[in-house]
Motif scaffolding. Sequence first.
Motif, mmCIF file in Angstrom:
data_model
loop_
_atom_site.group_PDB
_atom_site.id
_atom_site.type_symbol
_atom_site.label_atom_id
_atom_site.label_comp_id
_atom_site.label_asym_id
_atom_site.label_seq_id
_atom_site.Cartn_x
_atom_site.Cartn_y
_atom_site.Cartn_z
ATOM 1 N N TRP A 180 -8.096 -34.587 -13.119
ATOM 2 C CA TRP A 180 -9.349 -34.663 -12.367
ATOM 3 C C TRP A 180 -10.502 -34.253 -13.278
ATOM 4 O O TRP A 180 -10.580 -33.118 -13.729
ATOM 5 C CB TRP A 180 -9.321 -33.763 -11.140
ATOM 6 C CG TRP A 180 -10.528 -33.969 -10.272
ATOM 7 C CD1 TRP A 180 -11.758 -33.404 -10.422
ATOM 8 C CD2 TRP A 180 -10.628 -34.860 -9.155
ATOM 9 N NE1 TRP A 180 -12.617 -33.873 -9.461
ATOM 10 C CE2 TRP A 180 -11.942 -34.769 -8.666
ATOM 11 C CE3 TRP A 180 -9.715 -35.716 -8.507
ATOM 12 C CZ2 TRP A 180 -12.378 -35.495 -7.563
ATOM 13 C CZ3 TRP A 180 -10.157 -36.433 -7.414
ATOM 14 C CH2 TRP A 180 -11.480 -36.320 -6.950
ATOM 15 N N ASP A 181 -11.380 -35.158 -13.588
ATOM 16 C CA ASP A 181 -12.507 -34.982 -14.501
ATOM 17 C C ASP A 181 -12.024 -34.485 -15.858
ATOM 18 O O ASP A 181 -12.045 -33.293 -16.166
ATOM 19 C CB ASP A 181 -13.566 -34.044 -13.941
ATOM 20 C CG ASP A 181 -14.874 -34.154 -14.735
ATOM 21 O OD1 ASP A 181 -14.890 -34.822 -15.786
ATOM 22 O OD2 ASP A 181 -15.881 -33.561 -14.302
ATOM 23 N N VAL A 182 -11.630 -35.404 -16.690
ATOM 24 C CA VAL A 182 -10.988 -35.099 -17.965
ATOM 25 C C VAL A 182 -11.952 -34.562 -19.011
ATOM 26 O O VAL A 182 -11.537 -33.998 -20.026
ATOM 27 C CB VAL A 182 -10.295 -36.375 -18.513
ATOM 28 C CG1 VAL A 182 -11.330 -37.422 -18.927
ATOM 29 C CG2 VAL A 182 -9.370 -36.047 -19.676
ATOM 30 N N THR A 202 -5.669 -41.275 -16.946
ATOM 31 C CA THR A 202 -6.351 -41.783 -15.764
ATOM 32 C C THR A 202 -7.115 -40.631 -15.133
ATOM 33 O O THR A 202 -6.524 -39.622 -14.759
ATOM 34 C CB THR A 202 -5.355 -42.347 -14.736
ATOM 35 O OG1 THR A 202 -4.668 -43.464 -15.302
ATOM 36 C CG2 THR A 202 -6.080 -42.794 -13.475
ATOM 37 N N ASP A 203 -8.418 -40.770 -15.070
ATOM 38 C CA ASP A 203 -9.261 -39.745 -14.462
ATOM 39 C C ASP A 203 -9.323 -40.021 -12.964
ATOM 40 O O ASP A 203 -9.934 -40.998 -12.532
ATOM 41 C CB ASP A 203 -10.656 -39.780 -15.087
ATOM 42 C CG ASP A 203 -11.478 -38.548 -14.755
ATOM 43 O OD1 ASP A 203 -11.404 -38.096 -13.592
ATOM 44 O OD2 ASP A 203 -12.187 -38.045 -15.636
ATOM 45 N N ILE A 204 -8.682 -39.160 -12.177
ATOM 46 C CA ILE A 204 -8.592 -39.399 -10.735
ATOM 47 C C ILE A 204 -9.965 -39.313 -10.078
ATOM 48 O O ILE A 204 -10.212 -39.969 -9.059
ATOM 49 C CB ILE A 204 -7.604 -38.407 -10.088
ATOM 50 C CG1 ILE A 204 -6.232 -38.517 -10.772
ATOM 51 C CG2 ILE A 204 -7.450 -38.679 -8.591
ATOM 52 C CD1 ILE A 204 -5.222 -37.500 -10.283
ATOM 53 N N GLN A 205 -10.860 -38.535 -10.641
ATOM 54 C CA GLN A 205 -12.229 -38.480 -10.117
ATOM 55 C C GLN A 205 -12.877 -39.864 -10.173
ATOM 56 O O GLN A 205 -13.594 -40.263 -9.250
ATOM 57 C CB GLN A 205 -13.065 -37.480 -10.907
ATOM 58 C CG GLN A 205 -14.457 -37.268 -10.356
ATOM 59 C CD GLN A 205 -15.261 -36.312 -11.204
ATOM 60 O OE1 GLN A 205 -15.482 -36.555 -12.394
ATOM 61 N NE2 GLN A 205 -15.690 -35.211 -10.602
ATOM 62 N N ARG A 228 -17.649 -37.056 -7.001
ATOM 63 C CA ARG A 228 -17.305 -36.018 -6.028
ATOM 64 C C ARG A 228 -16.409 -34.989 -6.692
ATOM 65 O O ARG A 228 -15.591 -35.307 -7.548
ATOM 66 C CB ARG A 228 -16.582 -36.650 -4.836
ATOM 67 C CG ARG A 228 -16.243 -35.656 -3.750
ATOM 68 C CD ARG A 228 -15.275 -36.254 -2.754
ATOM 69 N NE ARG A 228 -15.937 -36.979 -1.697
ATOM 70 C CZ ARG A 228 -15.281 -37.555 -0.686
ATOM 71 N NH1 ARG A 228 -13.972 -37.505 -0.642
ATOM 72 N NH2 ARG A 228 -15.937 -38.191 0.253
ATOM 73 N N GLY A 229 -16.574 -33.719 -6.299
ATOM 74 C CA GLY A 229 -15.731 -32.652 -6.818
ATOM 75 C C GLY A 229 -14.341 -32.682 -6.208
ATOM 76 O O GLY A 229 -14.121 -33.261 -5.137
ATOM 77 N N LEU A 230 -13.395 -32.050 -6.876
ATOM 78 C CA LEU A 230 -12.022 -31.986 -6.391
ATOM 79 C C LEU A 230 -11.953 -31.329 -5.020
ATOM 80 O O LEU A 230 -11.198 -31.763 -4.144
ATOM 81 C CB LEU A 230 -11.162 -31.205 -7.394
ATOM 82 C CG LEU A 230 -9.716 -30.930 -6.995
ATOM 83 C CD1 LEU A 230 -8.952 -32.227 -6.784
ATOM 84 C CD2 LEU A 230 -9.029 -30.067 -8.064
ATOM 85 N N TYR A 249 -19.515 -30.021 -8.000
ATOM 86 C CA TYR A 249 -19.015 -30.730 -9.175
ATOM 87 C C TYR A 249 -18.138 -29.781 -9.953
ATOM 88 O O TYR A 249 -18.611 -28.809 -10.527
ATOM 89 C CB TYR A 249 -20.176 -31.229 -10.047
ATOM 90 C CG TYR A 249 -21.166 -32.027 -9.251
ATOM 91 C CD1 TYR A 249 -20.813 -33.276 -8.765
ATOM 92 C CD2 TYR A 249 -22.411 -31.504 -8.936
ATOM 93 C CE1 TYR A 249 -21.696 -34.002 -7.984
ATOM 94 C CE2 TYR A 249 -23.294 -32.233 -8.160
ATOM 95 C CZ TYR A 249 -22.926 -33.478 -7.700
ATOM 96 O OH TYR A 249 -23.801 -34.181 -6.929
ATOM 97 N N ASP A 250 -16.859 -30.079 -10.010
ATOM 98 C CA ASP A 250 -15.898 -29.181 -10.641
ATOM 99 C C ASP A 250 -16.222 -28.929 -12.099
ATOM 100 O O ASP A 250 -15.970 -27.862 -12.635
ATOM 101 C CB ASP A 250 -14.490 -29.773 -10.556
ATOM 102 C CG ASP A 250 -13.757 -29.272 -9.332
ATOM 103 O OD1 ASP A 250 -12.556 -29.493 -9.266
ATOM 104 O OD2 ASP A 250 -14.387 -28.655 -8.461
ATOM 105 N N ASP A 251 -16.777 -29.928 -12.789
ATOM 106 C CA ASP A 251 -17.007 -29.772 -14.216
ATOM 107 C C ASP A 251 -18.119 -28.778 -14.520
ATOM 108 O O ASP A 251 -18.285 -28.378 -15.661
ATOM 109 C CB ASP A 251 -17.349 -31.122 -14.852
ATOM 110 C CG ASP A 251 -18.517 -31.790 -14.157
ATOM 111 O OD1 ASP A 251 -18.328 -32.279 -13.037
ATOM 112 O OD2 ASP A 251 -19.604 -31.809 -14.750
#
Length: 224
Positions: A12-14, A33-36, A51-53, A199-201
């Motif tokens: 998720w967000d690589v 594969t970036d699931i985000q 979208r955030g996780l 945003y998780d990042d």
Amino acid sequence: MLENADIPKCIWDVRNDADALWALYHVGLANVTDIQLLENASRASDKTYIRGLDKSIQFDLKLGFMEIHRWIRTKKEIQSRMLADVFSARPIDAKMAQYCANDVIHLPDLHALYLRRIQGDWLAMATEESARRVAEAHSPGYEPQSPTKKLGPWGSGAEKYIVTSDMLLDELEDKRMEDLERDMLGYDEDVGYYDYDEYDDWSTNAADGAFCPEALDSCWDKSG
């Protein structure tokens, strides 16, 4: 394994993870594969913002009330301790272990869900954009805290869409869950409760591994 192009990886967000692996260990991720990006590409509606996780787990997986409550509570408790360099402590405490597990335990279900939703050429586009994100994270000019990271790669004009009854029902369910979350955990007018997971990042998470207090400003030391 991380560099093997024959072994698929789903993250998720690589971006910040790829940045850390490259800057610290000169490990280049392949076949990611970036699931985000899958979530963004699978939408029938506006793709402007990623979208955030947290939001995806809460609103897309439709988990039970108590499971959501425990997930949110753990996330919020650990994020409040981030500046204390909690990831360097050993042995890791039970709450930290649960936080780390929370970041990955629902990824297979999200991955499967978005693959079912995605249509046309969007899967190929998400795969291509995943590789581009890794390459961007390896570049000297990569900015881990850039405000542009909240934007999706395809914007709002990349597709035309029709609002269906199912989409309206999903929006109503999302609103119901947001109201439930507000009632359950409250809202801090100074901090803005919903900002912590938008945003998780933008926040350090379990995947960062080599977290240090200076990382909030400079992320990873690339001088070495």
